[in-house]
Design a protein around this motif. Structure first.
Motif, PDB file in Angstrom:
ATOM      1  N   GLU A   1      -3.314  -9.369 -11.151  1.00  0.00           N
ATOM      2  CA  GLU A   1      -3.852  -8.984 -12.481  1.00  0.00           C
ATOM      3  C   GLU A   1      -2.847  -8.512 -13.572  1.00  0.00           C
ATOM      4  O   GLU A   1      -2.937  -8.748 -14.774  1.00  0.00           O
ATOM      5  N   SER A   2      -1.976  -7.600 -12.948  1.00  0.00           N
ATOM      6  CA  SER A   2      -0.958  -7.179 -13.787  1.00  0.00           C
ATOM      7  C   SER A   2      -0.056  -8.201 -14.321  1.00  0.00           C
ATOM      8  O   SER A   2       0.440  -8.134 -15.569  1.00  0.00           O
ATOM      9  N   ILE A   3       0.332  -9.346 -13.476  1.00  0.00           N
ATOM     10  CA  ILE A   3       1.258 -10.281 -13.990  1.00  0.00           C
ATOM     11  C   ILE A   3       0.663 -10.947 -15.386  1.00  0.00           C
ATOM     12  O   ILE A   3       1.089 -11.501 -16.286  1.00  0.00           O
ATOM     13  N   SER A   4      -0.627 -11.400 -15.091  1.00  0.00           N
ATOM     14  CA  SER A   4      -1.521 -12.089 -15.883  1.00  0.00           C
ATOM     15  C   SER A   4      -1.680 -11.361 -17.191  1.00  0.00           C
ATOM     16  O   SER A   4      -1.793 -11.937 -18.621  1.00  0.00           O
ATOM     17  N   SER A   5      -1.677 -10.009 -17.231  1.00  0.00           N
ATOM     18  CA  SER A   5      -2.013  -9.119 -18.451  1.00  0.00           C
ATOM     19  C   SER A   5      -0.524  -8.870 -19.155  1.00  0.00           C
ATOM     20  O   SER A   5      -0.602  -8.370 -20.232  1.00  0.00           O
ATOM     21  N   ASN A   6       0.471  -9.041 -18.151  1.00  0.00           N
ATOM     22  CA  ASN A   6       1.713  -8.744 -18.851  1.00  0.00           C
ATOM     23  C   ASN A   6       2.861  -9.954 -18.485  1.00  0.00           C
ATOM     24  O   ASN A   6       3.789  -9.563 -17.793  1.00  0.00           O
ATOM     25  N   PRO A   7       2.473 -11.134 -19.232  1.00  0.00           N
ATOM     26  CA  PRO A   7       3.349 -12.071 -19.023  1.00  0.00           C
ATOM     27  C   PRO A   7       4.812 -11.864 -19.581  1.00  0.00           C
ATOM     28  O   PRO A   7       5.078 -11.181 -20.600  1.00  0.00           O
ATOM     29  N   VAL A   8       5.779 -12.529 -19.010  1.00  0.00           N
ATOM     30  CA  VAL A   8       7.062 -12.384 -19.297  1.00  0.00           C
ATOM     31  C   VAL A   8       7.215 -13.162 -20.598  1.00  0.00           C
ATOM     32  O   VAL A   8       7.074 -14.363 -20.746  1.00  0.00           O
TER      33      VAL A   8
ATOM     34  N   ALA B   1      -6.201  -6.180  -1.618  1.00  0.00           N
ATOM     35  CA  ALA B   1      -6.646  -5.469  -3.057  1.00  0.00           C
ATOM     36  C   ALA B   1      -5.310  -5.339  -3.873  1.00  0.00           C
ATOM     37  O   ALA B   1      -5.218  -5.515  -4.905  1.00  0.00           O
ATOM     38  N   ALA B   2      -4.066  -4.908  -3.153  1.00  0.00           N
ATOM     39  CA  ALA B   2      -2.922  -4.818  -3.726  1.00  0.00           C
ATOM     40  C   ALA B   2      -2.379  -6.026  -4.480  1.00  0.00           C
ATOM     41  O   ALA B   2      -1.693  -6.056  -5.544  1.00  0.00           O
ATOM     42  N   TYR B   3      -2.452  -7.046  -3.567  1.00  0.00           N
ATOM     43  CA  TYR B   3      -1.945  -8.187  -3.938  1.00  0.00           C
ATOM     44  C   TYR B   3      -2.716  -8.959  -5.340  1.00  0.00           C
ATOM     45  O   TYR B   3      -2.120  -9.169  -6.293  1.00  0.00           O
ATOM     46  N   LYS B   4      -4.108  -8.847  -5.127  1.00  0.00           N
ATOM     47  CA  LYS B   4      -4.926  -8.934  -6.620  1.00  0.00           C
ATOM     48  C   LYS B   4      -4.679  -8.150  -7.693  1.00  0.00           C
ATOM     49  O   LYS B   4      -4.482  -8.783  -8.839  1.00  0.00           O
ATOM     50  N   GLN B   5      -4.179  -6.826  -7.351  1.00  0.00           N
ATOM     51  CA  GLN B   5      -3.993  -6.128  -8.634  1.00  0.00           C
ATOM     52  C   GLN B   5      -2.593  -6.376  -9.232  1.00  0.00           C
ATOM     53  O   GLN B   5      -2.411  -6.508 -10.427  1.00  0.00           O
ATOM     54  N   MET B   6      -1.638  -6.917  -8.352  1.00  0.00           N
ATOM     55  CA  MET B   6      -0.521  -7.398  -8.767  1.00  0.00           C
ATOM     56  C   MET B   6      -0.505  -8.720  -9.683  1.00  0.00           C
ATOM     57  O   MET B   6       0.044  -8.881 -10.586  1.00  0.00           O
TER      58      MET B   6
ATOM     59  N   LYS C   1       0.833  -1.377   0.185  1.00  0.00           N
ATOM     60  CA  LYS C   1      -0.001   0.026   0.047  1.00  0.00           C
ATOM     61  C   LYS C   1       0.836   1.150  -0.085  1.00  0.00           C
ATOM     62  O   LYS C   1       1.542   1.694   0.994  1.00  0.00           O
ATOM     63  N   LYS C   2       1.132   1.702  -1.085  1.00  0.00           N
ATOM     64  CA  LYS C   2       1.837   2.836  -1.305  1.00  0.00           C
ATOM     65  C   LYS C   2       1.237   4.307  -0.878  1.00  0.00           C
ATOM     66  O   LYS C   2       0.230   4.524  -1.111  1.00  0.00           O
ATOM     67  N   HIS C   3       2.558   5.027  -0.294  1.00  0.00           N
ATOM     68  CA  HIS C   3       1.865   6.366   0.069  1.00  0.00           C
ATOM     69  C   HIS C   3       1.927   7.199  -1.071  1.00  0.00           C
ATOM     70  O   HIS C   3       2.426   7.289  -1.904  1.00  0.00           O
ATOM     71  N   LYS C   4       0.735   8.166  -0.938  1.00  0.00           N
ATOM     72  CA  LYS C   4       0.424   8.844  -2.689  1.00  0.00           C
ATOM     73  C   LYS C   4       1.658   9.926  -2.887  1.00  0.00           C
ATOM     74  O   LYS C   4       1.702  10.348  -3.953  1.00  0.00           O
ATOM     75  N   ASN C   5       2.332  10.406  -1.876  1.00  0.00           N
ATOM     76  CA  ASN C   5       3.232  11.338  -1.944  1.00  0.00           C
ATOM     77  C   ASN C   5       4.794  11.082  -1.786  1.00  0.00           C
ATOM     78  O   ASN C   5       5.685  11.991  -1.719  1.00  0.00           O
ATOM     79  N   SER C   6       4.909   9.652  -1.652  1.00  0.00           N
ATOM     80  CA  SER C   6       6.305   9.369  -1.539  1.00  0.00           C
ATOM     81  C   SER C   6       6.482   7.961  -2.033  1.00  0.00           C
ATOM     82  O   SER C   6       5.542   7.063  -2.552  1.00  0.00           O
ATOM     83  N   ASN C   7       7.809   7.406  -2.188  1.00  0.00           N
ATOM     84  CA  ASN C   7       8.011   5.920  -2.448  1.00  0.00           C
ATOM     85  C   ASN C   7       7.933   5.070  -1.229  1.00  0.00           C
ATOM     86  O   ASN C   7       8.981   4.341  -0.888  1.00  0.00           O
ATOM     87  N   ASN C   8       7.391   5.416  -0.399  1.00  0.00           N
ATOM     88  CA  ASN C   8       7.376   4.583   1.049  1.00  0.00           C
ATOM     89  C   ASN C   8       5.813   3.801   1.023  1.00  0.00           C
ATOM     90  O   ASN C   8       4.994   4.055   0.139  1.00  0.00           O
ATOM     91  N   TYR C   9       5.794   2.800   1.693  1.00  0.00           N
ATOM     92  CA  TYR C   9       4.493   1.813   1.968  1.00  0.00           C
ATOM     93  C   TYR C   9       4.303   1.731   3.418  1.00  0.00           C
ATOM     94  O   TYR C   9       4.771   1.561   4.134  1.00  0.00           O
ATOM     95  N   TYR C  10       3.081   1.709   3.614  1.00  0.00           N
ATOM     96  CA  TYR C  10       2.207   1.538   4.891  1.00  0.00           C
ATOM     97  C   TYR C  10       2.583   0.280   5.445  1.00  0.00           C
ATOM     98  O   TYR C  10       2.538  -0.774   4.693  1.00  0.00           O
TER      99      TYR C  10
END
Length: 219
Positions: free
Chosen positions: A212-219, A205-210, A177-186
């Motif tokens: 989905e990103s992998i499945s739509s952009n396979p290596v 939710a972030a895990y699910k999004q990850m 869960k990324k902070h909206k104003n920095s490269n830090n994570y809660y």
């Protein structure tokens, strides 16, 4: 679900205690279920962690064995249950890594101590880094070292960069869960208990999004 147990490896140097490694274990398998990268281990109160380890640590300067799960570990267990389902029979290990290994329950004080130890050459800044091959053994890594910032925390920013470079090199999927104003994570375990279910939901939710990103952009 199998009842998980936690294990840790500790060293003591002078007045400081360091948790060199930790993992949560389900069953007997050493296969990785995932990993996380947090700020630092929490309290060094071995009366709560494991009194027997305290004796060994004070006698020979190092100890390892089963430890009591702390609130952060309990949150991570809930997160894993959320991924696999409440009734799933998990088998394997979830590894907990930290930007630095100094034990201190108060994060601000911990970072200040870390900065002082690095500057005085009492702590090697790269000490927490792991071999690339070990990192690549994990299916994914959750980043959650917290969002507090301080311009004086130069060494903390440096070790964050080292870890993220290692993760980039490993190609292991990462999320948080990324902070909206920095490269830090809660952090996965907020100090306020009533906020803890919310962060677990956000991380799922972030895990699910990850995924989905992998499945739509396979290596």
């Amino acid at each position: 679900m199998n009842q998980p147990k936690a294990y840790g490896t500790f060293t003591k140097r002078g007045d400081h205690t360091f948790r060199k490694s930790a993992y949560i274990q389900w069953g007997d398998s050493e296969q990785s279920l995932g990993a996380c990268l947090l700020l630092n281990p929490g309290s060094a109160d071995f009366n709560k962690i494991n009194p027997n380890l305290k004796v060994e640590l004070n006698t020979v300067g190092k100890a390892e064995g089963e430890i009591k799960t702390d609130p952060t570990m309990e949150q991570l267990i809930l997160f894993l249950k959320g991924i696999y389902g409440e009734g799933a029979s998990l088998v394997g290990r979830f590894h907990i890594y930290n930007l630095f290994s100094l034990q201190n329950a108060k994060s601000k004080n911990a970072v200040d101590q870390f900065e002082t130890l690095v500057r005085s050459d009492e702590y090697e800044i790269r000490e927490s880094l792991i071999p690339l091959e070990e990192l690549q053994s994990h299916p994914w890594i959750l980043t959650g070292w917290g969002v507090e910032q301080n311009p004086n925390w130069k060494n903390l920013e440096q070790i964050k960069g080292m870890w993220m470079s290692l993760i980039d090199e490993s190609k292991v999927p990462t999320f948080g869960k990324k902070h909206k104003n920095s490269n830090n994570y809660y952090h996965p375990c907020p100090l306020i208990p009533t906020r803890r279910p919310e962060i677990v939901a956000d991380l799922l939710a972030a895990y699910k999004q990850m995924l989905e990103s992998i499945s739509s952009n396979p290596v």
